[in-house]
Design an enzyme around this catalytic site. Structure first.
Site, PDB file in Angstrom:
ATOM      1  N   LYS A  31     -22.837 -12.372  17.750  1.00  0.00           N
ATOM      2  CA  LYS A  31     -22.577 -12.215  19.192  1.00  0.00           C
ATOM      3  C   LYS A  31     -23.823 -11.721  19.911  1.00  0.00           C
ATOM      4  O   LYS A  31     -24.217 -12.266  20.941  1.00  0.00           O
ATOM      5  CB  LYS A  31     -21.428 -11.210  19.399  1.00  0.00           C
ATOM      6  N   ASN A  32     -24.435 -10.681  19.360  1.00  0.00           N
ATOM      7  CA  ASN A  32     -25.535 -10.039  20.092  1.00  0.00           C
ATOM      8  C   ASN A  32     -26.834 -10.844  20.027  1.00  0.00           C
ATOM      9  O   ASN A  32     -27.771 -10.557  20.776  1.00  0.00           O
ATOM     10  CB  ASN A  32     -25.742  -8.605  19.604  1.00  0.00           C
ATOM     11  N   CYS A 124     -20.088   2.413  30.402  1.00  0.00           N
ATOM     12  CA  CYS A 124     -18.891   1.970  29.703  1.00  0.00           C
ATOM     13  C   CYS A 124     -18.441   3.113  28.810  1.00  0.00           C
ATOM     14  O   CYS A 124     -19.056   4.171  28.786  1.00  0.00           O
ATOM     15  CB  CYS A 124     -19.146   0.691  28.918  1.00  0.00           C
ATOM     16  N   ARG A 129     -25.356   4.087  29.467  1.00  0.00           N
ATOM     17  CA  ARG A 129     -25.971   2.760  29.390  1.00  0.00           C
ATOM     18  C   ARG A 129     -26.840   2.398  30.600  1.00  0.00           C
ATOM     19  O   ARG A 129     -26.556   1.441  31.333  1.00  0.00           O
ATOM     20  CB  ARG A 129     -24.900   1.691  29.117  1.00  0.00           C
ATOM     21  N   ASP A 315     -23.431   0.159  15.747  1.00  0.00           N
ATOM     22  CA  ASP A 315     -22.279  -0.747  15.811  1.00  0.00           C
ATOM     23  C   ASP A 315     -21.454  -0.764  14.522  1.00  0.00           C
ATOM     24  O   ASP A 315     -20.441  -1.466  14.448  1.00  0.00           O
ATOM     25  CB  ASP A 315     -22.745  -2.184  16.143  1.00  0.00           C
ATOM     26  N   ARG A 407     -13.485  -9.599  22.057  1.00  0.00           N
ATOM     27  CA  ARG A 407     -14.811  -9.703  22.680  1.00  0.00           C
ATOM     28  C   ARG A 407     -15.882  -9.975  21.627  1.00  0.00           C
ATOM     29  O   ARG A 407     -16.904 -10.590  21.932  1.00  0.00           O
ATOM     30  CB  ARG A 407     -15.163  -8.393  23.386  1.00  0.00           C
TER      31      ARG A 407
HETATM   32  N1  EPU Z   1     -31.354   2.955  27.078  1.00  0.00           N
HETATM   33  C1  EPU Z   1     -32.018   3.607  28.082  1.00  0.00           C
HETATM   34  N2  EPU Z   1     -32.542   2.851  29.100  1.00  0.00           N
HETATM   35  C2  EPU Z   1     -32.427   1.490  29.128  1.00  0.00           C
HETATM   36  C3  EPU Z   1     -31.763   0.825  28.088  1.00  0.00           C
HETATM   37  C4  EPU Z   1     -31.235   1.593  27.067  1.00  0.00           C
HETATM   38  O1  EPU Z   1     -32.141   4.815  28.083  1.00  0.00           O
HETATM   39  O2  EPU Z   1     -32.945   0.889  30.081  1.00  0.00           O
HETATM   40  C5  EPU Z   1     -30.775   3.727  25.977  1.00  0.00           C
HETATM   41  C6  EPU Z   1     -29.269   3.551  25.860  1.00  0.00           C
HETATM   42  O3  EPU Z   1     -28.572   4.423  26.736  1.00  0.00           O
HETATM   43  C7  EPU Z   1     -29.041   3.866  24.420  1.00  0.00           C
HETATM   44  C8  EPU Z   1     -30.277   3.301  23.733  1.00  0.00           C
HETATM   45  O4  EPU Z   1     -31.268   3.212  24.765  1.00  0.00           O
HETATM   46  O5  EPU Z   1     -29.013   5.261  24.242  1.00  0.00           O
HETATM   47  C9  EPU Z   1     -30.145   1.971  23.055  1.00  0.00           C
HETATM   48  O6  EPU Z   1     -29.540   1.029  23.915  1.00  0.00           O
HETATM   49  P1  EPU Z   1     -29.915  -0.504  23.894  1.00  0.00           P
HETATM   50  O7  EPU Z   1     -30.568  -0.855  25.184  1.00  0.00           O
HETATM   51  O8  EPU Z   1     -30.642  -0.840  22.645  1.00  0.00           O
HETATM   52  O9  EPU Z   1     -28.473  -1.171  23.881  1.00  0.00           O
HETATM   53  P2  EPU Z   1     -28.123  -2.571  24.503  1.00  0.00           P
HETATM   54  O10 EPU Z   1     -29.276  -3.470  24.354  1.00  0.00           O
HETATM   55  O11 EPU Z   1     -27.532  -2.404  25.855  1.00  0.00           O
HETATM   56  C10 EPU Z   1     -27.246  -3.712  22.326  1.00  0.00           C
HETATM   57  C11 EPU Z   1     -25.948  -4.275  21.826  1.00  0.00           C
HETATM   58  C12 EPU Z   1     -24.965  -3.153  21.560  1.00  0.00           C
HETATM   59  C13 EPU Z   1     -25.587  -2.191  20.532  1.00  0.00           C
HETATM   60  C14 EPU Z   1     -26.939  -1.685  21.053  1.00  0.00           C
HETATM   61  C15 EPU Z   1     -27.669  -0.809  20.065  1.00  0.00           C
HETATM   62  C16 EPU Z   1     -25.826  -6.447  22.892  1.00  0.00           C
HETATM   63  C17 EPU Z   1     -25.125  -7.360  23.837  1.00  0.00           C
HETATM   64  N3  EPU Z   1     -25.391  -5.191  22.809  1.00  0.00           N
HETATM   65  O12 EPU Z   1     -26.947  -3.049  23.560  1.00  0.00           O
HETATM   66  O13 EPU Z   1     -23.827  -3.766  20.971  1.00  0.00           O
HETATM   67  O14 EPU Z   1     -24.722  -1.111  20.308  1.00  0.00           O
HETATM   68  O15 EPU Z   1     -27.790  -2.801  21.366  1.00  0.00           O
HETATM   69  O16 EPU Z   1     -27.902  -1.467  18.886  1.00  0.00           O
HETATM   70  O17 EPU Z   1     -26.742  -6.855  22.201  1.00  0.00           O
HETATM   71  C18 EPU Z   1     -21.566  -3.988  20.368  1.00  0.00           C
HETATM   72  O18 EPU Z   1     -21.841  -5.122  19.933  1.00  0.00           O
HETATM   73  O19 EPU Z   1     -20.475  -3.419  20.127  1.00  0.00           O
HETATM   74  C19 EPU Z   1     -22.554  -3.282  21.178  1.00  0.00           C
HETATM   75  C20 EPU Z   1     -22.237  -2.258  21.973  1.00  0.00           C
END
Ligand code: EPU
Length: 429
Positions: A31-32, A124, A129, A315, A407
């Protein structure tokens, strides 16, 4: 796009626990990885063919978002064809709010149109996030960012490659890295992202972008270099297998004391999970292109800290907690990526688990027998943890609100039934 599966009926899983899982389960496409790859198809007017896209409500939402931006999308038996001949740079709140991952349309829109306006996705259940790092990257490329009326806009006359540092308070950002990498493919000059996310999903996206004519090197390491090109073209790609789905079924096999073959799961993407499973008394053996999972004896307690890749994935934290609830002794799980990703703790307690939260850690006093109860799913991975606990518990467990599971897990009930589980999808009463 058929909307048959886009229903939000309140459905539940009814599980009669205590049956060891046996047999083979085919791991779906990730998915990701699929979500940003689908968004990347916006970077060209030529058709892109993406194979191995899992049929999930999240991938269907992403397809709808691409359509709303002007692309034509066809989704047939796991193959998605996207043609974004003309795109508009504006995504509506109603679509974006449903899925936080939709923020990854912003990079491709900015790259192609030099402007993008996207509804702020908001927080969320698993934490705040923020997207500050995505925006920092766009700004570094020369975009002007404005936030107004719940929308974030980025606009530039041209994007210019620069070296940048994209690390944040919890380390790297997966979708932030993806977004900046996509925008930078069509920038002038060379972009270097330091503290880039190393997740296999980022590597898969880079491979797809390179197949489209981008010049990206270093994906999978903390330094990614992107040399901008004038134009990208259509490409074909096969999405990598879902390492989180694979880990979930591995843990379900261990929790029920069964023996399950994970077809297509890649050990090289699962090192941290396999290491912890081994420490907990679970064997994970390579069998050709598959992995075989079974217990080596009694389950053992262990400690886990979630970290960016190649550390233990956040995850898989919830699912591992269900396993630790069954392992005699004390296990400590520390969550370092998201600040409130312990919603499953109180629901696991309803099944008889003894878990206490201490700051960013959960202390699991394992080994107490679990017994079935009605529980409420709160987010995708928390729901998977409840299903695993329900499969291992004595008696009947009803997991409510399973739209969270739909999802991110393709046909989870059907896959589990094939492994011998007694699980049914019923309408929530
Ligand atoms: N963060 C910041 N600033 C940003 C972006 C992120 O401070 O601009 C922080 C977040 O708050 C968090 C950390 O950095 O503490 C990591 O977040 P990341 O940006 O890596 O998460 P994401 O890219 O939004 C993806 C996956 C998530 C998974 C995370 C971490 C997708 C669609 N989502 O989210 O997947 O938990 O990486 O590996 O790729 C799931 O599949 O259940 C899911 C939540």
């Amino acid at each position: 796009m058929p909307e048959a599966r886009l229903k939000f009926l309140m459905e539940s899983f009814l599980i009669k626990g205590g049956v060891p899982l046996h047999g083979e389960v085919t791991i779906s496409g990730s998915k990701n990885a699929a979500l940003p790859i689908m968004a990347a198809a916006l970077l060209t007017g030529e058709p892109c063919i993406i194979r191995g896209v899992p049929d999930l409500s999240d991938t269907r939402f992403m397809a709808q978002i691409l359509e709303s931006l002007g692309a034509t999308v066809k989704f047939e038996r796991g193959t998605l064809t996207v043609r974004a001949q003309k795109v508009r740079g504006y995504a509506d709140y109603e679509l974006v709010r449903k899925m936080r991952g939709s923020i990854c349309i912003m990079g491709p829109l900015l790259g192609r149109l030099k402007k993008a306006r996207v509804s702020l996705p908001g927080g969320c259940i698993i934490g705040a996030r923020p997207i500050n790092l995505h925006l920092k990257g766009f700004e570094a490329l020369g975009a002007k960012i404005t936030i107004e009326g719940g929308y974030v806009s980025a606009a530039a006359r041209q994007l210019t490659g620069v070296p940048m540092f994209l690390g944040g308070r919890a380390g790297s950002t997966v979708l932030g890295t993806a977004n900046v990498m996509m925008a930078a493919t069509l920038a002038e000059g060379v972009t270097v992202i330091e503290s880039a996310a190393c997740e296999p999903e980022v590597v898969d996206l880079a491979n797809f972008l390179n197949a489209m004519g981008a010049k990206i090197s270093g994906a999978g390491s903390p330094t990614i270099t992107i040399t901008g090109v004038k134009k990208l073209h259509g490409a074909k790609h096969e999405v990598i297998p879902d390492r989180i789905e694979a880990a979930t079924y591995a843990i379900a096999a261990a929790a029920t004391n069964g023996e399950v073959t994970l077809k297509g799961a890649r050990a090289e993407h699962l090192r941290a999970v396999i290491d912890k499973l081994n420490e907990s008394g679970v064997a994970v053996e390579r069998r050709g292109a598959n992995l075989l999972v079974h217990r080596k004896g009694q389950l053992k307690s262990a400690d886990v800290t979630t970290l960016p890749y190649s550390g233990f994935p956040t995850d898989v934290q919830a699912q591992m907690m269900s396993l630790f609830a069954l392992a005699p002794g004390i296990s400590i799980i520390t969550e370092r990526i998201f600040e409130s990703r312990f919603m499953h703790v109180s629901e696991l307690a309803r099944l008889g688990a003894d878990i206490e939260i201490e700051g960013p850690s959960a202390i699991v006093k394992g080994g107490r027998p679990l017994s079935g109860a009605p529980v409420m799913a709160s987010d995708l991975r928390a729901s998977a943890a409840l299903v695993i606990a329900g499969l291992a518990a004595k008696g009947a467990t009803q997991v409510n609100r399973i739209y969270h599971l739909d999802r991110g897990y393709e046909s989870m009930d059907a896959k589990l039934r094939k492994l011998g589980a007694r699980i049914e999808r019923v309408e929530e009463k």
